[in-house]
Scaffold this motif. Sequence first.
Motif, PDB file in Angstrom:
ATOM      1  N   TRP A   1     -21.529  28.057  11.544  1.00 42.47           N
ATOM      2  CA  TRP A   1     -22.382  27.570  12.633  1.00 42.47           C
ATOM      3  C   TRP A   1     -22.151  28.401  13.884  1.00 42.47           C
ATOM      4  CZ3 TRP A   1     -25.870  23.315  12.968  1.00 42.47           C
ATOM      5  CH2 TRP A   1     -26.104  22.684  11.743  1.00 42.47           C
ATOM      6  N   SER A   2     -23.235  28.747  14.534  1.00 38.59           N
ATOM      7  CA  SER A   2     -23.146  29.495  15.791  1.00 38.59           C
ATOM      8  C   SER A   2     -24.180  28.927  16.750  1.00 38.59           C
ATOM      9  CB  SER A   2     -23.382  30.985  15.540  1.00 38.59           C
ATOM     10  OG  SER A   2     -24.686  31.188  15.024  1.00 38.59           O
TER      11      SER A   2
ATOM     12  N   TRP B   1     -11.570  34.008   8.438  1.00 34.23           N
ATOM     13  CA  TRP B   1     -11.131  32.780   9.105  1.00 34.23           C
ATOM     14  C   TRP B   1      -9.738  32.407   8.639  1.00 34.23           C
ATOM     15  CZ3 TRP B   1     -14.354  30.663  12.736  1.00 34.23           C
ATOM     16  CH2 TRP B   1     -15.659  31.174  12.779  1.00 34.23           C
ATOM     17  N   GLN B   2      -8.821  32.235   9.570  1.00 36.79           N
ATOM     18  CA  GLN B   2      -7.505  31.696   9.212  1.00 36.79           C
ATOM     19  C   GLN B   2      -7.562  30.175   9.135  1.00 36.79           C
ATOM     20  OE1 GLN B   2      -4.283  33.503  11.606  1.00 36.79           O
ATOM     21  NE2 GLN B   2      -5.754  35.097  12.092  1.00 36.79           N
ATOM     22  N   LEU B   3      -8.597  29.615   9.757  1.00 33.55           N
ATOM     23  CA  LEU B   3      -8.777  28.161   9.740  1.00 33.55           C
ATOM     24  C   LEU B   3     -10.251  27.856   9.523  1.00 33.55           C
ATOM     25  CD1 LEU B   3      -7.685  25.243  10.301  1.00 33.55           C
ATOM     26  CD2 LEU B   3      -8.299  25.627  12.703  1.00 33.55           C
ATOM     27  N   LEU B   4     -10.546  27.170   8.424  1.00 39.18           N
ATOM     28  CA  LEU B   4     -11.891  26.638   8.225  1.00 39.18           C
ATOM     29  C   LEU B   4     -11.795  25.124   8.384  1.00 39.18           C
ATOM     30  CD1 LEU B   4     -11.504  29.121   5.914  1.00 39.18           C
ATOM     31  CD2 LEU B   4     -13.946  28.681   5.723  1.00 39.18           C
ATOM     32  N   LEU B   5     -12.890  24.529   8.788  1.00 37.54           N
ATOM     33  CA  LEU B   5     -12.883  23.086   9.021  1.00 37.54           C
ATOM     34  C   LEU B   5     -13.662  22.390   7.906  1.00 37.54           C
ATOM     35  CD1 LEU B   5     -13.490  23.107  12.891  1.00 37.54           C
ATOM     36  CD2 LEU B   5     -11.312  23.024  11.651  1.00 37.54           C
TER      37      LEU B   5
ATOM     38  N   ASP C   1     -17.421  19.758  19.715  1.00 36.24           N
ATOM     39  CA  ASP C   1     -15.974  19.588  19.929  1.00 36.24           C
ATOM     40  C   ASP C   1     -15.191  20.827  19.520  1.00 36.24           C
ATOM     41  OD1 ASP C   1     -16.505  17.020  20.746  1.00 36.24           O
ATOM     42  OD2 ASP C   1     -16.044  16.107  18.806  1.00 36.24           O
ATOM     43  N   VAL C   2     -15.836  21.720  18.805  1.00 37.10           N
ATOM     44  CA  VAL C   2     -15.177  22.947  18.355  1.00 37.10           C
ATOM     45  C   VAL C   2     -15.929  24.139  18.937  1.00 37.10           C
ATOM     46  CG1 VAL C   2     -14.422  21.847  16.219  1.00 37.10           C
ATOM     47  CG2 VAL C   2     -16.565  23.122  16.255  1.00 37.10           C
ATOM     48  N   PRO C   3     -15.246  25.263  19.106  1.00 36.19           N
ATOM     49  CA  PRO C   3     -15.941  26.441  19.648  1.00 36.19           C
ATOM     50  C   PRO C   3     -16.817  27.095  18.580  1.00 36.19           C
ATOM     51  CG  PRO C   3     -13.610  26.941  19.252  1.00 36.19           C
ATOM     52  CD  PRO C   3     -13.823  25.518  18.825  1.00 36.19           C
ATOM     53  N   PHE C   4     -17.816  27.822  19.012  1.00 40.15           N
ATOM     54  CA  PHE C   4     -18.701  28.534  18.085  1.00 40.15           C
ATOM     55  C   PHE C   4     -18.491  30.027  18.236  1.00 40.15           C
ATOM     56  CE2 PHE C   4     -20.541  24.440  18.963  1.00 40.15           C
ATOM     57  CZ  PHE C   4     -20.742  23.965  17.679  1.00 40.15           C
ATOM     58  N   PRO C   5     -18.542  30.751  17.101  1.00 36.76           N
ATOM     59  CA  PRO C   5     -18.864  30.283  15.757  1.00 36.76           C
ATOM     60  C   PRO C   5     -17.722  29.490  15.144  1.00 36.76           C
ATOM     61  CG  PRO C   5     -18.155  32.556  15.658  1.00 36.76           C
ATOM     62  CD  PRO C   5     -18.217  32.182  17.119  1.00 36.76           C
ATOM     63  N   VAL C   6     -18.081  28.737  14.091  1.00 34.52           N
ATOM     64  CA  VAL C   6     -17.082  27.986  13.330  1.00 34.52           C
ATOM     65  C   VAL C   6     -17.503  28.002  11.856  1.00 34.52           C
ATOM     66  CG1 VAL C   6     -18.212  25.738  13.646  1.00 34.52           C
ATOM     67  CG2 VAL C   6     -15.729  25.840  13.319  1.00 34.52           C
ATOM     68  N   ALA C   7     -16.514  28.118  10.987  1.00 31.74           N
ATOM     69  CA  ALA C   7     -16.796  28.093   9.542  1.00 31.74           C
ATOM     70  C   ALA C   7     -16.445  26.716   9.017  1.00 31.74           C
ATOM     71  CB  ALA C   7     -15.978  29.152   8.815  1.00 31.74           C
ATOM     72  N   ILE C   8     -17.384  26.082   8.356  1.00 33.76           N
ATOM     73  CA  ILE C   8     -17.125  24.737   7.835  1.00 33.76           C
ATOM     74  C   ILE C   8     -17.333  24.708   6.316  1.00 33.76           C
ATOM     75  CG2 ILE C   8     -17.761  23.652  10.033  1.00 33.76           C
ATOM     76  CD1 ILE C   8     -20.042  23.012   7.192  1.00 33.76           C
ATOM     77  N   VAL C   9     -16.617  23.788   5.693  1.00 35.99           N
ATOM     78  CA  VAL C   9     -16.772  23.540   4.264  1.00 35.99           C
ATOM     79  C   VAL C   9     -17.139  22.069   4.120  1.00 35.99           C
ATOM     80  CG1 VAL C   9     -15.660  23.586   2.013  1.00 35.99           C
ATOM     81  CG2 VAL C   9     -15.003  25.254   3.752  1.00 35.99           C
ATOM     82  N   ARG C  10     -18.237  21.786   3.441  1.00 34.25           N
ATOM     83  CA  ARG C  10     -18.690  20.405   3.272  1.00 34.25           C
ATOM     84  C   ARG C  10     -17.929  19.755   2.120  1.00 34.25           C
ATOM     85  NH1 ARG C  10     -23.763  21.312   1.569  1.00 34.25           N
ATOM     86  NH2 ARG C  10     -24.302  19.112   1.707  1.00 34.25           N
ATOM     87  N   ARG C  11     -17.184  18.707   2.455  1.00 36.35           N
ATOM     88  CA  ARG C  11     -16.309  18.060   1.469  1.00 36.35           C
ATOM     89  C   ARG C  11     -17.092  17.574   0.254  1.00 36.35           C
ATOM     90  NH1 ARG C  11     -11.396  14.018   2.829  1.00 36.35           N
ATOM     91  NH2 ARG C  11     -10.465  16.064   3.134  1.00 36.35           N
ATOM     92  N   GLY C  12     -18.234  16.946   0.502  1.00 41.89           N
ATOM     93  CA  GLY C  12     -19.005  16.397  -0.610  1.00 41.89           C
ATOM     94  C   GLY C  12     -19.437  17.472  -1.591  1.00 41.89           C
ATOM     95  N   ALA C  13     -19.873  18.603  -1.047  1.00 37.84           N
ATOM     96  CA  ALA C  13     -20.331  19.694  -1.908  1.00 37.84           C
ATOM     97  C   ALA C  13     -19.157  20.280  -2.693  1.00 37.84           C
ATOM     98  CB  ALA C  13     -21.003  20.774  -1.059  1.00 37.84           C
ATOM     99  N   MET C  14     -18.019  20.424  -2.036  1.00 37.01           N
ATOM    100  CA  MET C  14     -16.866  20.992  -2.729  1.00 37.01           C
ATOM    101  C   MET C  14     -16.408  20.063  -3.847  1.00 37.01           C
ATOM    102  SD  MET C  14     -13.729  23.171  -1.208  1.00 37.01           S
ATOM    103  CE  MET C  14     -13.215  22.021   0.024  1.00 37.01           C
ATOM    104  N   ARG C  15     -16.446  18.759  -3.610  1.00 40.80           N
ATOM    105  CA  ARG C  15     -16.058  17.810  -4.666  1.00 40.80           C
ATOM    106  C   ARG C  15     -17.010  17.880  -5.859  1.00 40.80           C
ATOM    107  NH1 ARG C  15     -14.035  12.584  -1.084  1.00 40.80           N
ATOM    108  NH2 ARG C  15     -11.972  13.473  -0.650  1.00 40.80           N
ATOM    109  N   GLN C  16     -18.298  18.042  -5.548  1.00 41.27           N
ATOM    110  CA  GLN C  16     -19.275  18.158  -6.628  1.00 41.27           C
ATOM    111  C   GLN C  16     -18.987  19.405  -7.476  1.00 41.27           C
ATOM    112  OE1 GLN C  16     -23.408  17.698  -5.416  1.00 41.27           O
ATOM    113  NE2 GLN C  16     -24.104  19.065  -7.058  1.00 41.27           N
ATOM    114  N   ASN C  17     -18.657  20.512  -6.798  1.00 41.91           N
ATOM    115  CA  ASN C  17     -18.387  21.751  -7.527  1.00 41.91           C
ATOM    116  C   ASN C  17     -17.124  21.630  -8.381  1.00 41.91           C
ATOM    117  OD1 ASN C  17     -20.621  22.732  -6.238  1.00 41.91           O
ATOM    118  ND2 ASN C  17     -19.459  23.794  -4.633  1.00 41.91           N
ATOM    119  N   SER C  18     -16.146  20.968  -7.809  1.00 42.00           N
ATOM    120  CA  SER C  18     -14.897  20.739  -8.506  1.00 42.00           C
ATOM    121  C   SER C  18     -15.156  19.960  -9.802  1.00 42.00           C
ATOM    122  CB  SER C  18     -14.021  19.928  -7.541  1.00 42.00           C
ATOM    123  OG  SER C  18     -12.721  19.859  -7.951  1.00 42.00           O
ATOM    124  N   ALA C  19     -15.946  18.891  -9.687  1.00 39.91           N
ATOM    125  CA  ALA C  19     -16.242  18.056 -10.851  1.00 39.91           C
ATOM    126  C   ALA C  19     -17.060  18.835 -11.881  1.00 39.91           C
ATOM    127  CB  ALA C  19     -17.003  16.806 -10.407  1.00 39.91           C
TER     128      ALA C  19
END
Lengths: 430, 430
Positions: free
Chosen positions: A322-323, A410-414, A43-61
């Motif tokens: 992802w590409s 990236w001005q926009l990461l998903l 649904d998104v064009p490639f390449p795309v930069a993504i951030v995994r919410r679960g991993a970021m929450r773990q790092n935050s904690a």
Amino acid sequence: MKLDLSHLLAEPLDARCKGFPLAAPAMALREIGRQGWNVLRGDVPFPVAIVRRGAMRQNSAWMREFTKATGVRIAPHGKTTMCPQIFARQIDDGAWGITVANVRQLDLCAAIGVKRVIVANQVLAHGDVARLATLLKSDPALEVFFLADSLEQLAMVDAEARRQEIGRPLTALLEIGYEGGRTGVRSPTDALTLARAIAATPTVALAGIECYEGLMVSNSDRDAGHVDALLESVRLVAMACDAAGLFSGPEVILSAGGSAAFDIVARDLPLRMSKPVTTVLRSGCYITHDSGTYERLFERVRARSGEPWQSEPGLTPALEVWSQVQSRPERELAILTMGRRDVSFDIDLPRPIKRFRAGQRAPEAVPTAWQVVKLNDQHAYLRVPAEADLKVGDLLGCGISHPCTTFDKWQLLLEVDDDYTVVEGLRTFF
Amino acid sequence: MKLDLSHLLAEPLDARCKGFPLAAPAMALREIGRQGWNVLRGDVPFPVAIVRRGAMRQNSAWMREFTKATGVRIAPHGKTTMCPQIFARQIDDGAWGITVANVRQLDLCAAIGVKRVIVANQVLAHGDVARLATLLKSDPALEVFFLADSLEQLAMVDAEARRQEIGRPLTALLEIGYEGGRTGVRSPTDALTLARAIAATPTVALAGIECYEGLMVSNSDRDAGHVDALLESVRLVAMACDAAGLFSGPEVILSAGGSAAFDIVARDLPLRMSKPVTTVLRSGCYITHDSGTYERLFERVRARSGEPWQSEPGLTPALEVWSQVQSRPERELAILTMGRRDVSFDIDLPRPIKRFRAGQRAPEAVPTAWQVVKLNDQHAYLRVPAEADLKVGDLLGCGISHPCTTFDKWQLLLEVDDDYTVVEGLRTFF
């Protein structure tokens, strides 16, 4: 401190922004997470930069726990992500403030309501000092600390500050450096000379002492010794300034700490002085961690930190690019639709971690033998064994090494959930 | 072809955009050149990326002359600058079209009215093909050529094109590669197989043959031999396709040419066939040139091109990044307020060329002994002789090597006149 992102979230984005689907209409940033876009479905064009919410929450904690356990504060370095939405989460996590690299980045923080900012750099340009003055005059609750390391800089700041008539002194942290390093005063004698000069300058107050140990760390057993030596200089200068009554204000700030050896800072920097001391780390990369340099360095952080930091889950990589395989012109070579403009290459090349083929239920881990060996501006060269199951059209997820230099592309990461469905658009300002 | 930039020029920018003065109000892009900002006076924050108008005009004229003299056309690679304002000037200069690296970049071109675009890459994602179809359906005058190098890619394009019912075939250039290279079919046999498959696919027409020789060039006497060998493959495949009647359309397009050896392409690629042939270069870097890799390679272009190209003025560097000395912590070391996020470092580090000190009339050339030896994310390390006349607060202008990777670090570059007064804001879309 509660940040106000409403203006930012209402701003429209469109497909000129890399990462935004080509056929989607322009929409407000806040709408992006409500579209149900799925990365693996294309649904998104490639390449795309993504951030995994679960991993970021773990790092935050994890960082919340670490600072709580060690009794230090953190002003995460905002230059890593330059993403106000992430700054807001860091403040919600209890951050003491946000660190930035220059006055433009400070401006962005002030605009969303951050009230305590370390500009971890020498501020000196008259335009920068003037802007800092404007911000301070317009918000009495805003506290900004910047680094000072020379009499020449102090004179420039003083000249502009006097023109600006701010009504309160600017607050400086004296930067301690080391021979062969970056900025920072090289000797305790010069440090004391500068500290006295600051204390004698009505427009500038000495709020504390600072250093940056991150560049001394090379993933070696000698790292701790080097960092300790620098921290010892900080403590010596701090004690001398305290004894001489050079610190202004009700407390003294001691700050150090990149993302490589913040554990040593947390252990060795805190100090008892005649005033209360606040020790502030500035780690920025912990929030997404990485699949390269910080992954390696974090193993040393854990090893130095003893139980329970070794047995419990630690920081985990959240950032992936992802590409798509656009060509497999030789059996042992695949060409990917991403390049230098999409992914960090200043420390390591990206590391392939997952492959997804249309029709599959979920991505599969890829063999470690698959390696990105070169980047052009818009292409990556993936070396694979001749028999590798990899086809034109396959999607490949890569971990990165050094988040700062991927975010800034990236001005926009998903931000995505575990199924790679987009749950939020993260806007950056580089 | 006349491009329409009115929408772009009306869009507001503000100080969140690097290069925009911190204290200036938000304003439309078209207003930026009317403010009288001067870089040397410090009206803009540092670092700042500037393009010298005079130098860019000279480069523009040079390439116009070169293509006229050699009888080839040019579709400048837009990925270098991703700046629609520069695309418009290139079209005004007589460019045949604009080249881009992907469909998102094509989208930007189509939005401003470019009518002929080469997507110099394998298009294959269904979202990309769908977007291409939408653009072609909405503008019958738009011509888009993309690269094809595998049957797998062709099948993917065909599947999506059939779903889209475009009403005219997509137009492909068959890409010829070489062992150890990037994309492109490796053997003439495979090339003919793919050409026949394209000709047999109603949704895709074979419009010509393409290669990219730029990666073969290493500033050596053997460059010409390597490039010639690749061009010979292109000619062989083109002749065979012509003989087999595989080309559709009234003319055949032959395209090659980065910015390193376009003279060889212009000399050796043109070919007589049964249909008219249009030979299209795709050089992108000529417009700003640089102070490093392309400066060196251009000397070979001149040497190979004979008189009058050797005696007349050639391409000249237009792109500079200016920063400020924020610290001189050791006699032989100065730290500058720019880093990896501001300036190319993929080929060479930036080269100091000019120093300006407040109160001076104009910048002075700096000794070649002054060298940038390292970059961090936000800092540069400048090595100077101990006695160098360089102070905290001085401005330093650096030339760069490889324009593509400096442009992509700036959403706004400032075009300046000879006095470094800003005459236009140049907006990029990376």
